[in-house]
Scaffold this active site. Sequence first.
Site, mmCIF file in Angstrom:
data_model
loop_
_atom_site.group_PDB
_atom_site.id
_atom_site.type_symbol
_atom_site.label_atom_id
_atom_site.label_comp_id
_atom_site.label_asym_id
_atom_site.label_seq_id
_atom_site.Cartn_x
_atom_site.Cartn_y
_atom_site.Cartn_z
ATOM 1 N N ARG A 85 8.181 -36.365 -14.767
ATOM 2 C CA ARG A 85 7.862 -34.960 -15.178
ATOM 3 C C ARG A 85 8.853 -34.133 -14.782
ATOM 4 N NH1 ARG A 85 1.556 -34.868 -13.251
ATOM 5 N NH2 ARG A 85 0.971 -36.750 -14.480
ATOM 6 N N ASP A 124 3.823 -26.550 -11.642
ATOM 7 C CA ASP A 124 3.200 -26.690 -12.882
ATOM 8 C C ASP A 124 2.776 -25.646 -13.586
ATOM 9 O OD1 ASP A 124 3.538 -29.373 -12.044
ATOM 10 O OD2 ASP A 124 1.154 -29.740 -11.916
ATOM 11 N N ASP A 152 -0.459 -27.930 -5.801
ATOM 12 C CA ASP A 152 1.122 -28.000 -6.190
ATOM 13 C C ASP A 152 1.700 -26.590 -5.385
ATOM 14 O OD1 ASP A 152 0.341 -29.312 -8.658
ATOM 15 O OD2 ASP A 152 -0.137 -27.678 -9.732
ATOM 16 N N ASP A 209 0.808 -33.304 -5.412
ATOM 17 C CA ASP A 209 0.692 -33.275 -6.661
ATOM 18 C C ASP A 209 1.926 -32.680 -7.526
ATOM 19 O OD1 ASP A 209 -0.525 -33.455 -9.441
ATOM 20 O OD2 ASP A 209 -1.576 -31.926 -9.265
#
Length: 438
Positions: A310, A258, A215, A254
């Site tokens: 997301r 997050d 990330d 990715d």
Amino acid sequence: MKKIAGMTLAFLFWASAIAPLSASQTDLGREVLGKNDGWAAYSTGTTGGSKASADQVFTVTNRQELVKALGGDNKTNGANDTPKIIYVRGTINLSVDDQNRPLGYNEYRDPAYTIEEYLKAYDPKTWGKKDVAGPLEEARARSQKNQAERVLINVGSNTTLVGLGNEAKIVGGGLLLTKVDNVIVRNIEFQDAYDYFPQWDPTDGAEGNWNSEYDNLSIVGSTHVWVDHCTFNDGERPDAFNETYYGREYQHHDGLLDAKGGADLITISYNHFSEHSKTNLIGSSDSATTDEGRLRITFHHNFYENIGERAPRVRFGQVHLYNNYYKSDGNEHYVYTWGIGKSSKIYAENNYFEMDPGFDPAKLIWLAKGTALYETGSYLNGAGKHHEVSIVDAYNANPANTTKVSKDVGWKPSLFDKIDPTQSVPAIVKAKAGAGKL
């Protein structure tokens, strides 16, 4: 060097660089989160490295300087809780050696790994649907570990990282906040946390999927984190450039930002997320029951532009979403916006969606073992006309959606400043969100 009035140009530059701030200027490194600005303001609040002594204030221009400012050893920097302010100047590439020479696939690759041999070994036609295993998968994992040790930078507690001017960038990797407290990250553009060694998972979905590791900013088990006025994207290697193997996209990226592993008390404000698939994952596993009561996060005034999904996808957490602007018109890679995961408790207010003409608002949410969403003040703009819409009502009205969404999430936010009228959100967010706008 030419002198001017007895002083060299170099001296003038030095003098201007260290001159004290005028009354109209603000030292972003000393700024702290407002007392009501989202979940990161809860309890002790978030002050980052604002109390740093003069010898713990740094300006960094490359990876080696960044690691040194964070404590000197990337393996142990996460334990360095000394208050520190780190100013990022220009572009810092994390995928480099100590002489700042670029590193890539060949430098990180374990000698026993090649993508060509990997593709032969795990072809679904011969390997089937079982988990990949064996020498080539082990060599791939070692290759990925070699890269991770270089491109993931550990950040300790009581740290402020802030970009100088409007050109501060961190590229080729990401920041890792693991079980730390009190961190501020502002005014930096994060690009292209690129994984050279994605893993094939035959059991991921009906057709299998390629999954990557890194990330741009990963918050794991950390508390009191404020991420503000940053920009996140894939830079010069967007997903559109990805290869296709086994009929599935060979995914090199990715998440952009997050939070997982019991992360808690986070405010994510005035950021720009764009041209990316998996954007914000909150909680990584349905089985992580210890996340219940944690993952309390506020997202406000963020700009989501042409993302796939997301934004965020939530498990367990009490997540407050307000005044965010979602623009995905003409985006062929769009999947959904809000993922309602297991035990998630999203409270959404005054968010604005600019989608394709005739877009069905029910498609803004995806139920992933979650059943509750409180939502009010949403506006949908299609074909240049906006109108208020209830996303929950639209979802529940579709007969195909047999699991209905409850509007009762069991809590109501109290930590926020002014919530702007939804009609004004696009103008406010486009003007203020992202790096270089402080």
